[in-house]
Design a protein around this motif. Sequence first.
Motif, PDB file in Angstrom:
ATOM      1  N   LEU A 122      19.614  10.882  -7.112  1.00 44.59           N
ATOM      2  CA  LEU A 122      20.212  11.515  -5.933  1.00 44.59           C
ATOM      3  C   LEU A 122      19.137  12.012  -4.969  1.00 44.59           C
ATOM      4  O   LEU A 122      19.339  12.052  -3.765  1.00 44.59           O
ATOM      5  CB  LEU A 122      21.127  12.674  -6.356  1.00 44.59           C
ATOM      6  CG  LEU A 122      22.388  12.232  -7.107  1.00 44.59           C
ATOM      7  CD1 LEU A 122      23.153  13.434  -7.641  1.00 44.59           C
ATOM      8  CD2 LEU A 122      23.299  11.393  -6.207  1.00 44.59           C
ATOM      9  N   ASN A 123      17.968  12.382  -5.519  1.00 41.64           N
ATOM     10  CA  ASN A 123      16.886  12.862  -4.655  1.00 41.64           C
ATOM     11  C   ASN A 123      15.986  11.726  -4.163  1.00 41.64           C
ATOM     12  O   ASN A 123      14.923  11.973  -3.607  1.00 41.64           O
ATOM     13  CB  ASN A 123      16.048  13.909  -5.397  1.00 41.64           C
ATOM     14  CG  ASN A 123      16.819  15.200  -5.578  1.00 41.64           C
ATOM     15  OD1 ASN A 123      17.588  15.595  -4.704  1.00 41.64           O
ATOM     16  ND2 ASN A 123      16.646  15.852  -6.715  1.00 41.64           N
ATOM     17  N   GLY A 124      16.393  10.486  -4.445  1.00 40.36           N
ATOM     18  CA  GLY A 124      15.652   9.345  -3.903  1.00 40.36           C
ATOM     19  C   GLY A 124      14.357   9.041  -4.632  1.00 40.36           C
ATOM     20  O   GLY A 124      13.514   8.308  -4.116  1.00 40.36           O
ATOM     21  N   ARG A 125      14.167   9.616  -5.844  1.00 39.02           N
ATOM     22  CA  ARG A 125      12.945   9.300  -6.593  1.00 39.02           C
ATOM     23  C   ARG A 125      13.048   7.924  -7.242  1.00 39.02           C
ATOM     24  O   ARG A 125      12.041   7.279  -7.499  1.00 39.02           O
ATOM     25  CB  ARG A 125      12.697  10.340  -7.705  1.00 39.02           C
ATOM     26  CG  ARG A 125      12.547  11.753  -7.209  1.00 39.02           C
ATOM     27  CD  ARG A 125      11.246  11.974  -6.485  1.00 39.02           C
ATOM     28  NE  ARG A 125      10.091  11.883  -7.365  1.00 39.02           N
ATOM     29  CZ  ARG A 125       8.839  11.794  -6.941  1.00 39.02           C
ATOM     30  NH1 ARG A 125       8.584  11.727  -5.640  1.00 39.02           N
ATOM     31  NH2 ARG A 125       7.845  11.731  -7.786  1.00 39.02           N
ATOM     32  N   LEU A 126      14.265   7.503  -7.574  1.00 37.72           N
ATOM     33  CA  LEU A 126      14.520   6.201  -8.202  1.00 37.72           C
ATOM     34  C   LEU A 126      15.765   5.625  -7.550  1.00 37.72           C
ATOM     35  O   LEU A 126      16.658   6.386  -7.173  1.00 37.72           O
ATOM     36  CB  LEU A 126      14.858   6.375  -9.692  1.00 37.72           C
ATOM     37  CG  LEU A 126      13.879   7.016 -10.642  1.00 37.72           C
ATOM     38  CD1 LEU A 126      14.562   7.298 -11.969  1.00 37.72           C
ATOM     39  CD2 LEU A 126      12.717   6.059 -10.878  1.00 37.72           C
TER      40      LEU A 126
END
Length: 457
Positions: A122-126
């Motif tokens: 959700l935080n765009g790390r993956l």
Amino acid sequence: MLSTDTIVAPATPPGEGGIGIIRMSGSRAVAFFAEVFRGKTTTPAKMKSHQLYLGGLYNGREELVDEVLAVIMRGPRSYTGEDVIEVHCHGGAQILRSVLDLFLETGARMAGPGEFTQRAFLNGRLDLAQAEAVIEVIRARSERASRVALDQLGGSLSREIYGFTGQIKDALVLLEAHIDFPDDEVGELDLSALLDPLQQVARQMRSLAESFDLGRVLREGISILILGRPNVGKSSLMNAILGESRAIVTEVAGTTRDTLEEQLVLAGFPVRLIDAAGVRDTHDPVEQEGVRRARDKATSADLVLMVVDGSAPLQEEDLLALELCRPEKTLIVINKSDQAQLCDTSRFVGFKHRIAVSAKYNQGVTALGEAIVRHLTEDSSLADNEGVVITERRHREALLGGIEALDGFFAAVDLTVPRECLAMDLREALGALGRITGETTPDEILEQVFGRFCIGK
Ligand code: GDP
């Protein structure tokens, strides 16, 4: 869907170990940690990110709960993208429970399955394909399977998908320009120029979808069924292949009733070796059930080792078992080669692969292993594939959905359909591909994906 409450969970499996790790993530993780940690050299507020510090964890009565090494990984440069704390405790069940309770008392909440990875997504790390690879890396049962999973975690599948979507978006932009503006402003639309690159993309998508044959095998393992009438030496053969005596070997015909399953790795493939109940016409209800299961397994197995007793003439039950076998998926194993051979091998015409062994005296078993590997790698879909491999059924379905949408575009392009309809086909293809990387994945699918994870990952 973004939540900022602080979650905590053990990151190491339950049981005794050298160390056990508790992980906490969220906006208040550092504050909660600071309430209970006394560093030997510094306080949590002054701890540098990504460095280990020695200290003690203390409860509200100032009693030591454990002596630990702790690291703060400040967001966004952390696994979840939030502030993450990892506390390396002594690896005992009671200590870990006490440390977990300590953090729960400070105000953290117990994490759900896969919640850390869900936050990373959700935080765009993956992206979603990478997040799914995390669980594959953890569950990989062979070196090849872990290599494929690590590639996917590194973004190999995502890059491939973004390559496809890039090409489709280019075509869509062009098409939309001709929808929004008259041809005399933007020039005549040359649909045939769009076709070539899109057809190439469709071909690449199809071959990626086909890599699921290999991906499924790497993930679930190859199933090899050992089939044959009672007493031909199936359990002995299973033991010989495994190199250990786990299946029960008996002198009484018909006593290997239950299906026994063992796992091993052959030529980099995880393999499930299944010893089926003897196939025979029987009125014993327990055994009938076993025979029925053997039939089902013979149909679904990737390879059948059809075992006969070379020291005896073939019997009705051998032929019954033989009937269950598809020649291209079968290796005939003629066992008891240490004894005089009385078995009529002319009955095996049509079966290309035959091999003589003595399971009891361990003769020919290595050659059998090699024959199995040869058979597996002859199957072109399982041959060493240096390209990207998909291991999720979900990815295959999304690719097939995308291909179908592109096929709709190809079929309509020659007809005089409105350009808006052509654009819709392309948008549909993009939507299907976006489900793989997570841009267009419905929430319930996301829940399913992360629900498969363990707590603490
Ligand atoms: P299953 O019923 O097919 O699982 O057969 P088992 O593995 O239980 O073996 C049945 C009998 O055959 C046992 O007495 C084994 O010792 C014997 N047996 C198995 N393999 C061999 C072999 O290669 N040579 C000889 N001489 N006997 C064997």
